[in-house]
Design an enzyme around this catalytic site. Structure first.
Site, PDB file in Angstrom:
ATOM      1  N   LYS A  78       0.851  -1.191   0.000  1.00  0.00           N
ATOM      2  CA  LYS A  78       0.000   0.000   0.000  1.00  0.00           C
ATOM      3  C   LYS A  78       0.886   1.241   0.000  1.00  0.00           C
ATOM      4  CE  LYS A  78      -2.003   2.550   3.108  1.00  0.00           C
ATOM      5  NZ  LYS A  78      -1.827   3.839   2.403  1.00  0.00           N
ATOM      6  N   GLU A 123      10.297   0.989  10.459  1.00  0.00           N
ATOM      7  CA  GLU A 123      11.289   2.059  10.319  1.00  0.00           C
ATOM      8  C   GLU A 123      10.529   3.347  10.602  1.00  0.00           C
ATOM      9  OE1 GLU A 123      13.060   4.986   9.403  1.00  0.00           O
ATOM     10  OE2 GLU A 123      13.072   4.443   7.286  1.00  0.00           O
ATOM     11  N   CYS A 180      13.170  10.822   7.971  1.00  0.00           N
ATOM     12  CA  CYS A 180      13.160  10.183   9.285  1.00  0.00           C
ATOM     13  C   CYS A 180      14.472  10.421  10.014  1.00  0.00           C
ATOM     14  CB  CYS A 180      12.896   8.699   9.124  1.00  0.00           C
ATOM     15  SG  CYS A 180      13.927   7.948   7.869  1.00  0.00           S
ATOM     16  N   GLU A 197       9.371  14.991  16.736  1.00  0.00           N
ATOM     17  CA  GLU A 197       9.703  15.001  15.314  1.00  0.00           C
ATOM     18  C   GLU A 197       8.815  16.026  14.601  1.00  0.00           C
ATOM     19  OE1 GLU A 197       8.788  11.469  12.770  1.00  0.00           O
ATOM     20  OE2 GLU A 197      10.868  11.702  12.155  1.00  0.00           O
TER      21      GLU A 197
END
Ligand code: NAI
Ligand code: MG
Length: 492
Positions: free
Chosen positions: A189, A264, A298, A395
């Site tokens: 996906k 991840e 990331c 983040e």
């Protein structure tokens, strides 16, 4: 009008694939639903894409299951699997200009970044794993007694792969590469923000000779299509890249079937500059470390730790470079920074900028929207940041740098590690012993010394702590797609 010497603006790409790719066929969603994918530079709709949900995922899993349980892919000569993967890489390379333009249109990244960064890296990754296809093997083990004992490395089965929008083509290669080499089949996906290049790559995979049902692509939303992949009993393993919040949901939902998981996730990576560093190089490293991909990385070096002795002069350089960064049209060859991927990310980042100001940090440059159309944000640097502020802990996933000052090594290590994340880190120094000491003491999956964002298909990447588990890339990246079987034969 363009002059003979001006760089040519790439043409707007054709949109070929907008349907689901299941069992080698292009099909509409069973519900008939579609969703809009938009151009984040203009906020205009690019295309309507078929919106898969649980019913479509079920069909995709059946196709993948059959391709795994009965089809040729896991059974064929491993060299042939490798050859097909090399062919896929060649077909991608042949369309690199068109694919880079499609990636830029859907994601907003500068087309030159996609062309010189994302896609070459995807090619390397596919070719690296194509080379592994015929080199995956077990061991013979001298066990106690009169036995012959050996291990076999077998594909884990059907892999469900859910990917984010920040590096759509690269993410496909990170996921397909090891899965295909291992002999797994795939239900993927793509992110709802960026489905177009993944669909295009599925078309190229078919052209390369990947048998029908080996790769299935179901665009759609997380709580519907994504969750259906996680919960489907026909899927053996889920590989996910994205937010920690979504990973927690996936882990809970996968628990019923004890599904294998690799994650991840995010980061708040420290990028550390000692006074003895090559400050020109470190300034470039700080700049690229935070701004690459509009800050949507990331591993972004979002906490810049600067030794107090050089803090003032170094911050000046970083601010100066930030001011000069060219923000604008992703299709303009001079552009260095495009828009954020969507309104939600734009709002999240602007919220953090407000929180930084509110909590008393100094906005040394940037902090504002650029223009009034598209999700553009100025390169932003905060100084006088305290460790406990939200902009130093959470983040942001945007072009927002938090600068922190340090003076002592032990204090530095403690503060750099005082985070639930542990994805990456950078250290800049000319002192070799210190570089290795810091590399050893930081709790992070990757440490870059006198460089930042240096990736290679052969080098494992992944997180300590809440930045994920499992590794992608390199030989370790194959492990999640393989089971180890021990065979013991009596010789009595
Ligand atoms: P997300 O984690 O919600 O989305 C990533 C992928 O997961 C997408 O394909 C999405 O459709 C899918 N997904 C969402 N909910 C799901 C569910 N319940 N089950 C299965 N799949 C699901 O991330 P989002 O909302 O796009 O971004 C939020 C934040 O996450 C960002 O601001 C950033 O901080 C972080 N992020 C980190 C990334 C990384 O590379 N580690 C990539 C993207 C986002
Ligand atoms: Mg989300």
């Amino acid at each position: 009008m363009a002059t003979a010497t001006a760089p040519v603006k790439p043409a707007r790409p054709q949109i070929h694939q907008t349907q689901l790719f299941i069992g080698g066929q292009w099909v509409p969603a069973m519900s008939g639903k579609t969703f809009d994918t938009i151009n984040p530079a203009t906020e205009e709709v690019i295309a309507q894409v078929a919106e898969g949900d649980a019913a479509d995922v079920d069909a995709a899993v059946h196709a993948a299951r059959q391709a795994f349980d009965e089809g040729p892919w896991p059974r064929m000569d491993a060299r042939e699997r490798g050859r097909i993967m090399f062919r896929l890489a060649d077909l991608i390379e042949a369309e690199i200009g068109e694919l880079a333009a499609l990636e830029a249109l859907d994601n907003g990244k500068p087309v030159s970044d996609a062309r010189t960064g994302d896609i070459p890296f995807a090619l390397d990754t596919l070719r690296y794993y194509a080379g592994w296809a015929d080199k995956i093997h077990g061991q013979t083990i001298p066990i106690n007694g009169n036995y012959f004992c050996y291990t076999r490395r077998e594909p884990v089965g059907v892999a469900g792969q859910v990917i984010p929008w920040n590096f759509p083509i690269s993410m496909v290669s990170w996921k397909w590469g090891p899965a295909l080499a291992a002999g797994c089949t795939i239900v993927m996906k793509p992110a709802e923000q960026t489905p177009l290049t993944c669909l295009r790559l599925a078309r190229l995979a078919q052209k390369a000779g990947v048998p029908d049902g080996v790769i299935n692509v179901v665009p759609g939303f997380g709580p519907t299509a994504g969750a259906a992949i996680v919960k489907h009993p026909g899927i053996d393993k889920v590989a996910f890249t994205g937010s920690g919040e979504t990973a927690q949901i996936i882990m809970r939902q996968a628990a019923d079937q004890l599904k294998r998981l690799t994650f991840e996730l995010g980061g708040k990576s420290p990028n550390i500059v000692f006074a003895d560093a090559d400050l020109d190089a470190a300034a470039v490293g700080a700049h690229v470390g935070i701004y690459l991909n509009q800050g949507q990385c990331c591993c972004a070096g979002s906490r810049l730790f600067v030794e107090d002795k050089i803090h003032g002069q170094f911050v000046e350089r970083v601010v100066e470079m930030s001011r000069k960064r060219k923000v604008g049209d992703p299709f303009d060859p001079a552009t260095e920074q495009g828009p954020q991927v969507d309104k939600a990310q734009f709002d999240k980042i602007m919220g953090y900028i407000e929180s930084g100001k509110r909590e008393g940090a100094t906005c040394a440059t940037g902090g504002k929207r650029v223009g009034d159309r598209g999700f553009f944000i100025e390169p932003t640097v905060f100084t006088n940041v305290k460790d406990e502020m939200a902009i130093a802990r959470e983040e942001i996933f945007g072009p927002v740098l938090s600068v922190l000052k340090f003076s002592d090594m032990d204090e530095l290590i403690r503060r750099a590690n005082a985070t639930n994340f542990g994805l990456a880190a950078g250290v800049w120094t000319r002192d070799v012993a210190r570089a290795h000491e810091v590399a050893k003491r930081l709790r992070a999956g990757t440490v870059w010394v006198n460089c930042y964002d240096v990736f290679d298909a052969a080098a494992p990447f992944g997180g300590f702590k809440q930045s994920g588990f499992g590794r992608e890339l390199g030989e370790r990246g194959l492990d999640p797609y393989l089971e180890t079987k021990t065979v013991t034969v009596s010789l009595k």
